[in-house]
Design a protein around this motif. Structure first.
Motif, PDB file in Angstrom:
ATOM      1  N   HIS B  59     -11.444  98.108 -21.871  1.00  0.00           N
ATOM      2  CA  HIS B  59     -10.956  98.216 -23.249  1.00  0.00           C
ATOM      3  C   HIS B  59      -9.948  97.108 -23.565  1.00  0.00           C
ATOM      4  O   HIS B  59      -9.101  96.788 -22.731  1.00  0.00           O
ATOM      5  CB  HIS B  59     -10.278  99.574 -23.392  1.00  0.00           C
ATOM      6  CG  HIS B  59     -10.074 100.012 -24.807  1.00  0.00           C
ATOM      7  ND1 HIS B  59      -9.107  99.478 -25.618  1.00  0.00           N
ATOM      8  CD2 HIS B  59     -10.722 100.939 -25.551  1.00  0.00           C
ATOM      9  CE1 HIS B  59      -9.165 100.069 -26.804  1.00  0.00           C
ATOM     10  NE2 HIS B  59     -10.138 100.966 -26.785  1.00  0.00           N
ATOM     11  N   GLY B  60     -10.044  96.546 -24.777  1.00  0.00           N
ATOM     12  CA  GLY B  60      -9.086  95.536 -25.205  1.00  0.00           C
ATOM     13  C   GLY B  60      -7.654  96.039 -25.105  1.00  0.00           C
ATOM     14  O   GLY B  60      -6.727  95.282 -24.807  1.00  0.00           O
ATOM     15  N   GLY B  61      -7.462  97.332 -25.330  1.00  0.00           N
ATOM     16  CA  GLY B  61      -6.125  97.919 -25.269  1.00  0.00           C
ATOM     17  C   GLY B  61      -5.522  97.853 -23.872  1.00  0.00           C
ATOM     18  O   GLY B  61      -4.309  97.679 -23.715  1.00  0.00           O
ATOM     19  N   ALA B  62      -6.363  97.981 -22.851  1.00  0.00           N
ATOM     20  CA  ALA B  62      -5.861  97.892 -21.473  1.00  0.00           C
ATOM     21  C   ALA B  62      -5.387  96.462 -21.197  1.00  0.00           C
ATOM     22  O   ALA B  62      -4.427  96.241 -20.453  1.00  0.00           O
ATOM     23  CB  ALA B  62      -6.938  98.317 -20.482  1.00  0.00           C
ATOM     24  N   THR B  64      -4.077  94.633 -23.523  1.00  0.00           N
ATOM     25  CA  THR B  64      -2.793  94.586 -24.230  1.00  0.00           C
ATOM     26  C   THR B  64      -1.671  95.081 -23.310  1.00  0.00           C
ATOM     27  O   THR B  64      -0.600  94.483 -23.243  1.00  0.00           O
ATOM     28  CB  THR B  64      -2.859  95.443 -25.517  1.00  0.00           C
ATOM     29  OG1 THR B  64      -3.931  94.962 -26.319  1.00  0.00           O
ATOM     30  CG2 THR B  64      -1.566  95.370 -26.307  1.00  0.00           C
ATOM     31  N   VAL B  65      -1.931  96.164 -22.583  1.00  0.00           N
ATOM     32  CA  VAL B  65      -0.928  96.694 -21.655  1.00  0.00           C
ATOM     33  C   VAL B  65      -0.599  95.654 -20.591  1.00  0.00           C
ATOM     34  O   VAL B  65       0.574  95.353 -20.328  1.00  0.00           O
ATOM     35  CB  VAL B  65      -1.425  98.003 -20.989  1.00  0.00           C
ATOM     36  CG1 VAL B  65      -0.465  98.444 -19.888  1.00  0.00           C
ATOM     37  CG2 VAL B  65      -1.586  99.106 -22.026  1.00  0.00           C
TER      38      VAL B  65
END
Lengths: 146, 163
Positions: B59-62, B64-65
């Motif tokens: 995921h793109g969000g991971a 980001t993290v």
């Protein structure tokens, strides 16, 4: 039913839950969604495993960003006339306050949907939407355009 | 400002920080290396991080993290900055591609400009080769001179980046 098939359904509360269930990372973060009139409210439940700063304690800033990015993607799908999975191009995030260890909310607005590109802005807050913890903007590439 | 830290001293601080931050521990984010003023963190591939169940891509969000953590840690490696608490002001990520399913993601970052109050940081993420980044990031961090990270880490309730 695959996620791609599922997103063609109307974005009512049940469908939103089904979408989220298909995305392992959204399940891992515990993201939920509720339909509020014309709006979709996204919820990131406070969870100790998401802590980035144990002294405050506060949710990891990257997790707040990830939650907002996921909210933007699903908000966009819900607003598309011919829903398909969009691809994120870029994401720009301003942190305004620490997100404390409790529930965080997000709502989005589709600033513009062109033929190929969509621009979504996202507001995330805890106490009330007038005092956001973060605001963000995302561009998505819409699939199926030659 | 005292003498610059050696690479191994920087590495020790970053390793302690990764183990102090609950979410980093959860994801298994760990230090890959410190070379001068650049650090590299590793995010191990896990099925829970998948964003697209049909492709198995993370995921793109991971990302980001991982990028927020890596860029936010770069101040420790910057000899003009050192061990200071630096809350994130903003972060911008360009998604250039995706990593093949099953591969760990690495992220590198360095401070490219440090003013008295603000750190300007850049970095990128890749899986197979540094030459083929899957994401590029820039952001700014605020220096909280009154809060020394090293001192915080020495107390048991240590934290890292504010938020």
């Amino acid at each position: 039913m695959s996620l791609a098939e599922l997103i063609k359904r109307a974005p009512d509360a049940d469908t939103l839950a089904l979408w989220l269930e298909k995305i392992p990372y959204a399940v891992y973060l515990g993201i939920r969604a509720e339909v509020r009139g014309e709006d979709i409210l996204f919820i990131l439940p406070g969870d100790k495993k998401l802590i980035g700063n144990p002294t405050l304690p506060a949710i990891h800033g990257g997790v707040v960003g990830a939650f907002m990015e996921q909210a933007a993607g699903l908000h966009l799908v819900a607003r598309m006339t011919a829903p398909a999975l969009p691809k994120i191009i870029n994401f720009s995030l301003d942190y305004l306050r620490p997100a404390r260890l409790r529930d965080t909310y997000a709502s989005c607005s589709l600033t513009r949907q062109g033929r190929q590109i969509a621009n979504v802005s996202i507001n995330a807050w805890q106490d009330n939407s007038e005092t956001p913890v973060a605001i963000a903007r995302a561009h998505f590439l819409l699939p199926g355009v030659d | 400002m005292s003498a610059p830290l050696s690479d191994s001293e920087k590495a020790r601080i970053i390793e302690r920080m990764c183990s102090f931050i609950p979410h980093c521990r959860q994801l298994g984010i760990r230090l890959e290396q410190v070379v001068g003023e650049e650090l590299t963190l590793r995010l191990p591939y896990r099925p829970e991080l998948v964003g697209n169940p049909e492709t198995g891509v993370i995921h793109g969000g991971a990302l980001t993290v991982l990028l927020d953590q890596t860029l936010g840690t770069a101040g420790i490696c910057c000899d003009r900055v050192g061990t200071m608490i630096t809350p994130t002001l903003d972060l911008r990520i360009d998604h250039l591609g995706t990593a093949p399913a099953g591969l760990d993601i690495l992220a590198c970052a360095r401070v490219y400009k440090a003013t008295r109050r603000i750190l300007f940081v850049e970095g990128f993420a890749y899986s197979q080769s540094r030459e083929e980044p899957i994401a590029r990031a820039t952001g700014s961090w605020v220096q909280m001179r009154e809060l020394d990270l090293n001192r915080l880490l020495q107390t048991s309730q240590a934290g890292a980046q504010q938020q």
